[in-house]
Design a protein around this motif. Sequence first.
Motif, short mmCIF file in Angstrom:
data_model
loop_
_atom_site.label_atom_id
_atom_site.label_comp_id
_atom_site.label_asym_id
_atom_site.label_seq_id
_atom_site.Cartn_x
_atom_site.Cartn_y
_atom_site.Cartn_z
N TYR A 60 -46.18 52.21 23.26
CA TYR A 60 -45.32 53.38 23.04
C TYR A 60 -44.46 53.30 21.79
CZ TYR A 60 -46.77 54.15 27.83
OH TYR A 60 -47.53 54.34 28.96
N LEU A 182 -38.51 67.53 37.86
CA LEU A 182 -39.72 68.17 37.33
C LEU A 182 -40.32 67.28 36.25
CD1 LEU A 182 -38.28 71.79 37.10
CD2 LEU A 182 -39.77 70.86 38.87
N PHE A 183 -41.18 66.37 36.70
CA PHE A 183 -41.81 65.41 35.80
C PHE A 183 -43.27 65.80 35.57
CE2 PHE A 183 -38.90 61.70 37.32
CZ PHE A 183 -37.89 62.19 36.51
N PRO A 184 -43.86 65.31 34.49
CA PRO A 184 -45.31 65.50 34.33
C PRO A 184 -46.03 64.85 35.51
CG PRO A 184 -44.34 64.56 32.33
CD PRO A 184 -43.28 64.51 33.39
N ASP A 186 -49.15 63.37 35.46
CA ASP A 186 -50.13 62.31 35.18
C ASP A 186 -49.45 61.03 34.73
OD1 ASP A 186 -49.16 63.53 32.94
OD2 ASP A 186 -50.98 63.27 31.76
N LEU A 187 -48.51 60.56 35.53
CA LEU A 187 -47.73 59.39 35.12
C LEU A 187 -48.21 58.12 35.80
CD1 LEU A 187 -44.10 60.85 35.16
CD2 LEU A 187 -45.65 60.61 33.22
N ASP A 191 -44.25 54.53 34.23
CA ASP A 191 -43.63 55.76 33.71
C ASP A 191 -42.61 56.29 34.71
OD1 ASP A 191 -45.16 55.74 31.42
OD2 ASP A 191 -46.67 57.13 32.19
N ASN A 194 -39.57 54.15 34.77
CA ASN A 194 -38.77 54.42 33.57
C ASN A 194 -37.98 55.72 33.69
OD1 ASN A 194 -39.09 52.25 31.83
ND2 ASN A 194 -41.12 52.95 31.19
N LEU A 195 -38.65 56.75 34.23
CA LEU A 195 -37.97 58.04 34.34
C LEU A 195 -36.85 58.00 35.37
CD1 LEU A 195 -40.80 60.70 34.01
CD2 LEU A 195 -38.92 60.26 32.47
N THR A 198 -34.02 56.35 33.58
CA THR A 198 -33.29 57.16 32.60
C THR A 198 -32.59 58.37 33.23
OG1 THR A 198 -35.31 58.36 32.06
CG2 THR A 198 -34.69 56.59 30.58
N LEU A 274 -54.15 57.30 25.60
CA LEU A 274 -53.22 58.34 25.12
C LEU A 274 -53.72 58.96 23.80
CD1 LEU A 274 -49.87 56.41 25.73
CD2 LEU A 274 -50.74 58.32 27.08
#
Lengths: 322, 188
Positions: A60, A182-184, A186-187, A191, A194-195, A198, A274
């Motif tokens: 990343y 409201l997250f994507p 395809d994590l 991920d 981490n979200l 944060t 990615l």
Amino acid sequence: MKKKSLKWIHVPVNTSVVYNLKVLKDRSLMLKKVRSFFDSKNILEVDCKALQPSPSIDAYIDLIEAPVNKTNIHYLHSSPEYAMKKLLSYGFEDIYQLGHVFRDGEKGKKHAFEFTMIEWYRKNISFDSFIEECIALIHLFIPNLPYEIITYKNLFLKHLKINPHQISLKQLQKICEEKNLLFPTDLTKDDYLNLLLTHLIEPSLPQNTITIICNYPSTQSALAKLKKVDNDLIAERFEIYIGSMELGNGYHELTDSREQKKRFDEQNNIREKLHKKIYEIDNSFLKALDNIFDSYFGIAIGFDRLMMLRHQIDDISKISFN
Amino acid sequence: MAQAATNEIKPGMKIELDNDPYIVVSNDFVKPGKGQSFNRIRLKNLKSGRVVEKTYKSGDKLDLANVEETQMRLLYTETEDAVFMNDETFDQIHVPLQRIEPVVSWLKEDTLYDVIFYNGEVIDVMPPTFMELKITQTEPGARGDTASGRVLKPAILESGAKVQVPIFVNEEEVIKVDTRTGEYVSRV
């Protein structure tokens, strides 16, 4: 005509120019103080090149490419880590670098394409002593801040009542749904962790306190050694925060070149998924790791973020010479 | 449909999400440690006014909403509609007052408003930031009131807006008001 009440008179005062000058002068002072700090501890300043022929490999972290001789791609370093470790393998012992690093795609209130990093390595030091040294450096900027050390696992248990080492992807998705995040969709598991960190944990880290999060999941090990703690395989990696501001990332440095190569391949696999550029592995770096026989702790701390906190400025672009 | 990547999204841009138009309130870049970077984008639904926060992977693309802003003059209001005219094309539109409820008390004939269309339909009307309006109703300010610290009094303006004004202004006077906050600015 009646005299207007003072309440309705706006006097525009533009103090920002004067203030910026003050902050920038302080920036110069702090660069000097950081150097004196390391000098006083007999840690040698090095200045590894910013322009590197080989890329660092992080899933990343995207590098800024610099074509040389019009055809060869070189890279602006995202950290002097690989070059510094090569110095360790030549026999340098305690070293620091204070300089600019570059990351593509990173722009925000706390992120910039180019920023200033304090990175240093210490030979045969204990975790506790190394943390104390990190705290002493932070105290140059903000004196007397207390600190707390908490494991990644206890942090998640405390704030979200989940064990991050054991939880499944499905359970993580369910938590996010319950919390209306409201997250994507395809994590990966990391991920999600981490979200959650944060979005939910960082904002409630204690203000005016240095928090050190240690023992990261082995899947987020980067360049840290692994070890077993209570049946969980964890990475000897730690992050330093002040309040909710992430400041630095440190490791008990991995010196096993085979393990390091495996991790580079994994990072490149993520990059491929990615649709990002695959980076070529720098074999001279792997060889260097084989020639480091001592135990090292190392950390990179964001100088600009320390300045933001020192001056209570919430935008990284306002504390740099532009 | 036109799209914009997360790093191009700026506050004020209009995007479409689940068939609703949204205006971007803020866009924060977050990147935890060594992890994937994300953009936390706060969006206000232009129809309901509701604010949501959505997280996107950095680099993801969002659909831009077909939202247009046109300056139009208020001709008159009826019991249920306000009638606006485009000064250039002379097109007239009827907008149900119910749909623009927050702005109803700031409607004054012969004033230019920003009318916001989404897919051709009016979804919002924005008054000018500052308006000059006559006070139609307020109590006379008694001398000595300032001593007690009471420097403001309620007033009703010709458009129907209820605001606080300094005690020294009177009925029939025209004042300048900030329509965003309803705050008194000055006498005209």
